[in-house]
Design a protein around this motif. Structure first.
Motif, mmCIF file in Angstrom:
data_model
loop_
_atom_site.group_PDB
_atom_site.id
_atom_site.type_symbol
_atom_site.label_atom_id
_atom_site.label_comp_id
_atom_site.label_asym_id
_atom_site.label_seq_id
_atom_site.Cartn_x
_atom_site.Cartn_y
_atom_site.Cartn_z
ATOM 1 N N SER A 54 6.608 -9.222 3.025
ATOM 2 C CA SER A 54 7.255 -9.795 1.846
ATOM 3 C C SER A 54 8.155 -10.956 2.256
ATOM 4 O O SER A 54 8.226 -11.968 1.565
ATOM 5 C CB SER A 54 8.100 -8.740 1.134
ATOM 6 N N GLU A 61 6.461 -3.202 -6.147
ATOM 7 C CA GLU A 61 7.252 -2.304 -5.297
ATOM 8 C C GLU A 61 8.743 -2.487 -5.488
ATOM 9 O O GLU A 61 9.511 -1.561 -5.320
ATOM 10 C CB GLU A 61 6.945 -2.594 -3.818
ATOM 11 N N GLU A 62 9.153 -3.724 -5.799
ATOM 12 C CA GLU A 62 10.579 -4.017 -5.863
ATOM 13 C C GLU A 62 10.950 -4.609 -7.218
ATOM 14 O O GLU A 62 10.104 -5.223 -7.878
ATOM 15 C CB GLU A 62 10.951 -5.021 -4.762
ATOM 16 N N ASP A 94 2.391 -8.385 -4.474
ATOM 17 C CA ASP A 94 2.987 -7.540 -3.427
ATOM 18 C C ASP A 94 3.151 -6.117 -3.973
ATOM 19 O O ASP A 94 4.063 -5.855 -4.732
ATOM 20 C CB ASP A 94 4.347 -8.157 -3.052
HETATM 21 MG MG LIG Z 1 7.223 -5.683 1.207
#
Ligand SMILES: [Mg+2]
Ligand SMILES: Nc1ncnc2c1ncn2[C@@H]1O[C@H](COP(=O)(O)OP(=O)(O)OP(=O)(O)O)[C@@H](O)[C@H]1O
Length: 457
Positions: free
Chosen positions: A100, A122-123, A168
């Protein structure tokens, strides 16, 4: 309601089977069937038959592929000279290795002239913003989204037309046409296919991050690697600061190139002089250490080869190879025993390429043999000596490619002596001493003698 039965899908070829088998009935691969919820095809959907068009080769016109610079020279080189418009690039690597971070750093440079959409499954947007600010890459052209629906992402891209898209990671994205869980083989395959179609039809470069499985391969079906244009692996020891980006597949360039990075508080920085970095911290006057010049693509890199030979308390002594092929280590040990008379019975042998580098080329054979000899006899190899050459089963040292580049790299880094295969002299320019004392060796014994002689001087 019908019971939701599971099926078994092969991670190599994607074939489905109703029961588990050790061997895939379709491609014959072992241990590749994974249980998954079957694809719930949206009812009433039947594939429309599209028009089939074909053209004579001379009638097809094309423009040279457009390449963008990512602002990271090492990445541009691994991509084959920049990021190709309309290409799909897969980046795999261990958790926390910096996937990332690398992709976010691209945004800092590309974001000056191009709009970029960074979608994370994911974030949160806040988390990505915090990282972007830490890395100093936050800019007006960078758009962040926290979403994991494949169809919504594609719709947003088609409507807003960003000039680069980053996903991602693919393991968190799901397609609503499928009922299986995120990260399942079917989801990963279908979503990758959909993003590939998006990249080609919208003519935008797309990066996809992918996790790796416990064996180090891209998690998901092998088919995913076939679909995409470029597969990059981000490798390196997490404990050590540097990382290596390696192309495994590239439809737009060579797969031999590597990019070297260093991870610190400000993110990843390019290492333009990897040889210097690989040799930093080398101890003087220690046996079992030698330096090899290996080629990574078109790039010569010096690396330290270490061998530790110790008395074994085991009935079957240990042989450990780190960064070097295990079977090749066995072969070199056998050649040393048979052709030079050294005995490695009753001793444990550990070979390590320092810095997390992996050397696959035979040119490292001589360095490994030399380090083993040095480790066994406790003889220190002169610090200013570099070696390379392939070792044959007869104990002969065979020539390798790109001799000139290797010798020049050694001289550039201050090495004063270099043992090379005798046959490789023809590759060097006559009358040019390259600023380094070049010693030709045709056998292992000859190479060891030459080194011992140098020691006495
Ligand atoms: Mg990552
Ligand atoms: N605040 C920080 N200061 C310095 N380094 C940091 C900081 N936060 C993270 N890092 C470094 O960045 C690395 C994580 O990078 P990144 O999140 O890009 O990895 P990743 O490959 O995307 O991981 P994942 O698989 O979890 O998504 C950490 O291992 C750490 O070395």
């Amino acid at each position: 309601m019908a019971k939701n039965k599971t099926v078994f899908v092969c991670s190599e070829c994607g074939a489905q089977s109703s029961k588990w088998n050790g061997k895939c009935p379709s491609c014959g691969a072992w241990n590749t069937l994974e249980e998954t919820v079957p694809v719930a095809v949206v009812s009433g959907r039947s594939a429309p038959i599209g028009e089939f068009k074909y053209s004579r080769i001379s009638e097809i016109s094309y423009e040279d592929e457009t390449r963008y610079s990512t602002g990271i020279g090492e990445l541009d080189r691994v991509l084959g000279g920049g990021l190709v418009k309309g290409s799909l690039v897969l980046i795999g690597g261990d958790p926390g290795i910096g996937k990332s971070t690398l992709l976010l750093q691209i945004c800092g440079f590309m974001g000056k002239d191009h709009t970029i959409l960074y979608v994370s499954g994911e974030e949160s947007e806040r988390q990505i913003k915090m990282r972007a600010e830490r890395l100093g890459v936050a800019c007006e052209n960078l758009f962040l989204a926290s979403n994991n629906n494949c169809e919504s992402i594609i719709k947003a891209v088609c409507e807003n037309k960003p000039e680069c898209v980053i996903i991602d990671s693919i393991q968190t994205i799901t397609s609503s046409a499928l009922s299986s869980a995120a990260g399942s083989i079917v989801q990963v395959r279908e979503c990758t296919g959909a993003f590939m179609h998006m990249a080609k039809s919208e003519e935008i470069p797309v990066f996809i991050v992918s996790h790796v499985n416990k064996d180090g391969g891209i998690a998901g079906p092998k088919i995913m690697e076939h679909i995409v244009d470029t597969v990059l692996y981000f490798e390196g020891d997490k404990q050590l600061a540097f990382r290596i980006l390696r192309a495994i597949k590239n439809r737009f360039g060579s797969t031999n190139e590597i990019g070297v990075f260093k991870m610190d508080d400000d993110g990843l920085t390019e290492v333009e002089n990897p040889s210097e970095m690989m040799l930093s911290g080398r101890l003087a006057n220690v046996s079992g250490s030698t330096v090899v010049c290996t080629m990574e693509g078109t790039r010569p890199i010096l690396a330290e080869v270490q061998a530790l030979v110790t008395k074994s308390s085991l009935s079957a002594p240990r042989r450990v190879a780190n960064g070097f092929d295990y079977n090749r280590l066995y072969m070199i040990l056998a050649v040393l025993e048979k052709r030079t008379g050294f005995s490695f019975g009753g001793v444990d042998v550990y070979v390590n390429i320092v810095g997390g580098l992996r050397i696959d080329e035979p040119a490292a054979d001589l360095a490994v043999a030399m380090a083993l000899y040095s480790g066994l006899c406790d003889k220190v190899i002169p610090e200013n000596l570099m070696v390379f050459g392939e070792v044959g089963l007869g104990g002969e040292i065979r020539s390798v490619s790109r001799v000139r580049e290797r010798v020049k790299e050694g001289a550039r880094l201050g090495f004063t002596k270099c043992v090379i295969p005798k046959n490789s002299f023809s590759a060097l320019s006559k009358g040019d001493n390259y600023g380094i004392d070049i010693i030709g060796a045709s056998t292992l014994s000859g190479a060891f003698k030459a080194v011992a002689k140098g020691e006495n001087k």
